[in-house]
Design a protein around this motif. Structure first.
Motif, mmCIF file in Angstrom:
data_model
loop_
_atom_site.group_PDB
_atom_site.id
_atom_site.type_symbol
_atom_site.label_atom_id
_atom_site.label_comp_id
_atom_site.label_asym_id
_atom_site.label_seq_id
_atom_site.Cartn_x
_atom_site.Cartn_y
_atom_site.Cartn_z
ATOM 1 N N ASP A 261 0.852 -1.196 -0.031
ATOM 2 C CA ASP A 261 -0.106 0.050 0.035
ATOM 3 C C ASP A 261 0.827 1.476 -0.199
ATOM 4 O O ASP A 261 1.887 1.184 0.787
ATOM 5 C CB ASP A 261 -0.972 -0.014 1.206
ATOM 6 N N PHE A 262 0.544 2.180 -0.775
ATOM 7 C CA PHE A 262 1.157 3.406 -0.778
ATOM 8 C C PHE A 262 1.503 4.298 0.345
ATOM 9 O O PHE A 262 2.332 4.718 0.963
ATOM 10 C CB PHE A 262 0.554 4.336 -1.945
ATOM 11 N N GLU A 263 0.170 4.074 1.257
ATOM 12 C CA GLU A 263 0.370 5.030 2.430
ATOM 13 C C GLU A 263 1.257 4.144 3.548
ATOM 14 O O GLU A 263 1.791 5.021 4.427
ATOM 15 C CB GLU A 263 -1.115 4.531 3.188
ATOM 16 N N ALA A 264 1.601 3.112 3.289
ATOM 17 C CA ALA A 264 2.908 2.432 4.091
ATOM 18 C C ALA A 264 4.455 2.960 3.738
ATOM 19 O O ALA A 264 5.028 2.292 4.339
ATOM 20 C CB ALA A 264 2.466 0.932 4.355
ATOM 21 N N ARG A 265 4.400 3.558 2.765
ATOM 22 C CA ARG A 265 5.695 3.507 2.102
ATOM 23 C C ARG A 265 6.421 4.866 2.823
ATOM 24 O O ARG A 265 5.466 5.856 2.709
ATOM 25 C CB ARG A 265 5.611 3.816 0.435
ATOM 26 N N THR A 266 7.540 4.889 3.012
ATOM 27 C CA THR A 266 8.212 5.935 3.490
ATOM 28 C C THR A 266 8.268 7.226 2.523
ATOM 29 O O THR A 266 8.485 8.229 2.714
ATOM 30 C CB THR A 266 9.616 5.731 3.971
ATOM 31 N N GLU A 267 8.218 6.984 1.173
ATOM 32 C CA GLU A 267 8.115 7.824 0.196
ATOM 33 C C GLU A 267 7.136 8.804 0.284
ATOM 34 O O GLU A 267 7.178 9.979 -0.175
ATOM 35 C CB GLU A 267 8.414 7.065 -1.332
ATOM 36 N N LEU A 268 5.971 8.503 0.901
ATOM 37 C CA LEU A 268 4.646 9.220 0.932
ATOM 38 C C LEU A 268 4.500 9.762 2.427
ATOM 39 O O LEU A 268 3.259 10.134 2.946
ATOM 40 C CB LEU A 268 3.701 8.402 0.632
ATOM 41 N N GLU A 269 5.429 9.702 3.387
ATOM 42 C CA GLU A 269 5.581 10.199 4.707
ATOM 43 C C GLU A 269 4.966 11.643 4.826
ATOM 44 O O GLU A 269 5.527 12.348 3.982
ATOM 45 C CB GLU A 269 6.655 9.921 5.523
ATOM 46 N N GLY A 270 4.527 11.884 5.882
ATOM 47 C CA GLY A 270 4.207 13.360 6.047
ATOM 48 C C GLY A 270 3.239 13.752 5.244
ATOM 49 O O GLY A 270 2.015 13.250 4.967
ATOM 50 N N ALA A 271 3.353 15.056 4.600
ATOM 51 C CA ALA A 271 2.441 15.614 3.549
ATOM 52 C C ALA A 271 2.708 15.336 2.079
ATOM 53 O O ALA A 271 2.002 15.975 1.352
ATOM 54 C CB ALA A 271 2.409 17.145 3.765
ATOM 55 N N PRO B 261 1.412 18.193 -5.228
ATOM 56 C CA PRO B 261 1.500 17.754 -6.535
ATOM 57 C C PRO B 261 2.209 16.639 -7.118
ATOM 58 O O PRO B 261 3.334 16.450 -6.801
ATOM 59 C CB PRO B 261 1.830 19.271 -7.138
ATOM 60 N N PHE B 262 1.718 16.174 -7.896
ATOM 61 C CA PHE B 262 2.482 14.745 -8.313
ATOM 62 C C PHE B 262 3.788 15.132 -9.095
ATOM 63 O O PHE B 262 4.803 14.381 -8.929
ATOM 64 C CB PHE B 262 1.419 13.740 -9.408
ATOM 65 N N VAL B 263 3.708 16.039 -10.115
ATOM 66 C CA VAL B 263 4.950 16.541 -10.549
ATOM 67 C C VAL B 263 6.253 16.773 -9.768
ATOM 68 O O VAL B 263 7.214 16.215 -9.798
ATOM 69 C CB VAL B 263 4.822 17.402 -11.604
ATOM 70 N N GLU B 264 5.633 17.589 -8.616
ATOM 71 C CA GLU B 264 6.512 17.918 -7.640
ATOM 72 C C GLU B 264 7.086 16.741 -6.696
ATOM 73 O O GLU B 264 8.156 16.727 -6.429
ATOM 74 C CB GLU B 264 5.999 18.907 -6.542
ATOM 75 N N PHE B 265 5.962 15.812 -6.598
ATOM 76 C CA PHE B 265 6.526 14.586 -5.889
ATOM 77 C C PHE B 265 7.690 13.842 -6.459
ATOM 78 O O PHE B 265 8.662 13.272 -6.067
ATOM 79 C CB PHE B 265 5.123 13.700 -5.505
ATOM 80 N N LEU B 266 7.259 13.739 -7.861
ATOM 81 C CA LEU B 266 8.339 13.008 -8.703
ATOM 82 C C LEU B 266 9.805 13.771 -8.791
ATOM 83 O O LEU B 266 10.754 12.790 -8.565
ATOM 84 C CB LEU B 266 7.613 12.825 -10.208
ATOM 85 N N ALA C 76 -0.430 13.351 -5.316
ATOM 86 C CA ALA C 76 0.506 12.616 -5.581
ATOM 87 C C ALA C 76 -0.243 10.908 -5.448
ATOM 88 O O ALA C 76 0.002 10.034 -6.306
ATOM 89 C CB ALA C 76 1.769 12.419 -4.868
ATOM 90 N N LEU C 77 -0.864 10.748 -4.268
ATOM 91 C CA LEU C 77 -1.520 9.639 -3.843
ATOM 92 C C LEU C 77 -2.585 9.012 -4.819
ATOM 93 O O LEU C 77 -2.360 7.895 -5.169
ATOM 94 C CB LEU C 77 -2.148 9.544 -2.417
#
Length: 559
Positions: free
Chosen positions: A163-173, A178-183, A211-212
């Motif tokens: 699950d994406f929610e459990a990944r460290t890459e998506l921690e915090g906010a 915005p997805f482009v900024e996330f990448l 992003a999510l």
């Protein structure tokens, strides 16, 4: 009234969601009538011949959903009946709810499908083909070795099982970033590659897409790749969504559903003794130029087809919320659309590949493909959201030989002229001709532009988040269900959303119908002194455990 006009449920509108729902009702054993004021199937997602499209453009100007409709000419084209022009074009992920429903219902036997050949993105003043596999990525000479490693790291992350929610890459906010900024910040991808992933792979609509939600969409698409071929997307023949809706209607008819097309509903009346004994059906409907009235216990309707002004003494109305995770918030939004018919082939081959082509004068021609213009990618364009161009050729059975249809679309938040907004993107697309013998762009045979607004209901009702009933018999369940409006964007989501929402409507309707039938039987029990255990045993006989029953070898209906 004889029993021929008495139905368990009446479905209004033959859009894809309603057509899937009607087929599920009929296969589950309910007595169903399916109505549409149009003489064709598909509703606002219909596939029309050229003459039908011209007629639609003429009469849809007073519609609440379609506006600012323009056509370049009403003169008939040669072989005009061979065109299937979609009002709401879409593609289908090769693994997803719609494909599952097509197979499980047996509707797939009624239609053909074709893989989308190419997906391309307009970036840095040229068109670049999006790699369709790991092998394509490593063969791409325009991507540096370091960027390939970063890209592969991201794709492994996006296609994983965790699950994406459990990944460290998506921690915090970061999930709401915005997805482009996330990448760019999380995977160190450059602007061009980040935009390609966001708009050509994840089919984001605007720079603000989170992003999510974009990652969840991308994972569905990545898991579709390789199921039927190199492409993750299919397109239905003869106009895609409209033809698929008709396939579900045909399956419903084989299972006993009654179809009445081309008749407007004159009135809908709630029967007065409904609250007292349930002894008669809940609603009586009269149709224009139709000799008999029809009755039902439950009405299921597309919001855009719901004749609210005709209702008298109505019961509880339930507006079913969208059950599709990527549909977003239920707020009105408008899509600017364009339709263009051409008689010369296009090519999405990049300028670098073109210059090294052995054929010199020509580039590989395109039958079916998607071209994406990220926001602000075209200097002459004013769209604040991504512009998508879907190209369909004769391989989709939607056009005569040697012809193509281009469908342009972008979401807007202000009133604009769809032609002025989309014309620069159309002109750029038409410059991508496959032959280099001419210095001018392709001249269209026909163009049309219009705005399509997602229908928004003002009804305030209770709702349920469950897609399955609890099998309990409530006493105040709604007797009119409004199915969710299909999302007009992004391009691959409308079909899957229709399938998911149809199942949600189906289970809500089953719960309501079982409650009504149980109440009737209890009333009969109290009058005739029938033991309650008999009623319960009868109810167990109609228990529905799955959305689609096992497919049997049904013979095609004779038409």
């Amino acid at each position: 009234m004889d029993n021929e006009g008495i139905f368990d449920v009446i479905v209004i509108g033959t859009g894809l969601t309603e057509s899937i729902t009607a087929a599920a009702f009929a296969k589950a054993g309910f007595k169903v009538a399916h109505l549409d004021e149009n003489v064709y199937y598909g509703g606002d997602e219909a596939s029309l011949s050229f003459e039908e499209y011209i007629n639609w453009a003429t009469h849809a100007k007073d519609s609440t959903q379609f506006s600012s409709i323009s056509i370049s000419s009403s003169d008939a084209l040669p072989n005009s009946r061979q065109y299937s022009i979609s009002l709401s074009p879409s593609v289908i992920p090769a693994a997803g709810p719609l494909i599952s429903s097509l197979v499980a219902s047996g509707v797939s036997r009624y239609g053909g499908f074709r893989l989308v050949e190419q997906v391309a993105v307009y970036s840095n003043h040229e068109v670049k083909t999006v790699p369709g596999s790991k092998e394509d990525i490593f063969k791409d000479k325009t991507i540096s070795l370091l960027d390939k490693r970063r890209l592969m790291r991201f794709l492994v992350f996006a296609s994983g099982d965790e699950d994406f929610e459990a990944r460290t890459e998506l921690e915090g906010a970061k999930a709401d970033m915005p997805f482009v900024e996330f990448l760019k910040t999380t995977f160190s991808l450059d602007q061009e590659m980040a935009e390609t992933i966001a708009y050509a792979l994840s089919h984001c609509v605007s720079p603000s897409d989170k992003a999510l939600s974009a990652l969840r969409r991308l994972r569905r698409y990545l898991r579709s790749a390789g199921r039927y071929g190199h492409s993750p997307f299919l397109i239905g023949q003869y106009g895609s969504s409209g033809e698929i809706a008709q396939g579900f209607c045909r399956t419903a008819a084989v299972a006993g559903c009654v179809y009445i097309l081309g008749k407007e509903i004159s009135s809908i009346t709630r029967n007065r003794n409904f609250d007292e004994s349930h002894s008669t059906p809940t609603y009586t409907l009269t149709l224009s130029d139709f000799p008999e009235t029809i009755t039902c216990d439950l009405i299921v309707s597309s919001e855009s087809r719901f004749p609210a002004g005709l209702l008298g003494n109505i019961g509880d109305i339930l507006r079913i919320p969208s059950a599709f995770p990527a549909a977003g918030e239920e707020i009105p939004f408008t899509i600017a659309r364009g339709v263009c018919i051409i008689d010369q082939p296009l090519s999405f081959v990049s300028s670098q590949e073109s210059s090294s082509s052995e054929e010199g004068d020509s580039r590989p021609t395109l039958d079916t493909g998607i071209l994406v213009f990220p926001p602000s990618s075209l200097s002459t364009g004013a769209a604040s959201s991504a512009v998508t161009v879907l190209v369909v050729g004769e391989g989709t059975m939607s056009v005569p030989k040697g012809k193509w249809i281009l469908y342009l679309s972008t979401s807007i938040d202000t009133a604009v002229s769809p032609e002025q907004l989309l014309k620069p993107y159309l002109d750029m697309t038409l410059s991508l001709y496959a032959t280099s013998s001419s210095d001018t762009s392709i001249i269209p045979l026909f163009t049309s532009f219009y705005l399509q607004t997602t229908f928004s209901s003002s009804y305030t009702t209770s709702s349920t988040k469950s897609s399955r009933p609890d099998h309990s018999f409530g006493s105040s369940l709604p007797t009119i269900l409004l199915s969710p409006a299909p999302p007009n964007s992004p391009l691959p989501d409308s079909g899957d959303a229709a399938a998911v929402n149809a199942e949600a409507v189906f289970w809500e309707a089953v719960k309501a119908l079982k409650s009504i039938k149980a109440s009737k039987k209890l009333q009969k029990t109290s009058k005739e002194q029938v033991p309650p255990t008999v009623v319960r045993e009868e109810e167990e006989l109609v228990e529905i455990e799955s959305f689609w029953p096992p497919v049997v070898n049904e013979e095609d209906d004779e038409e």
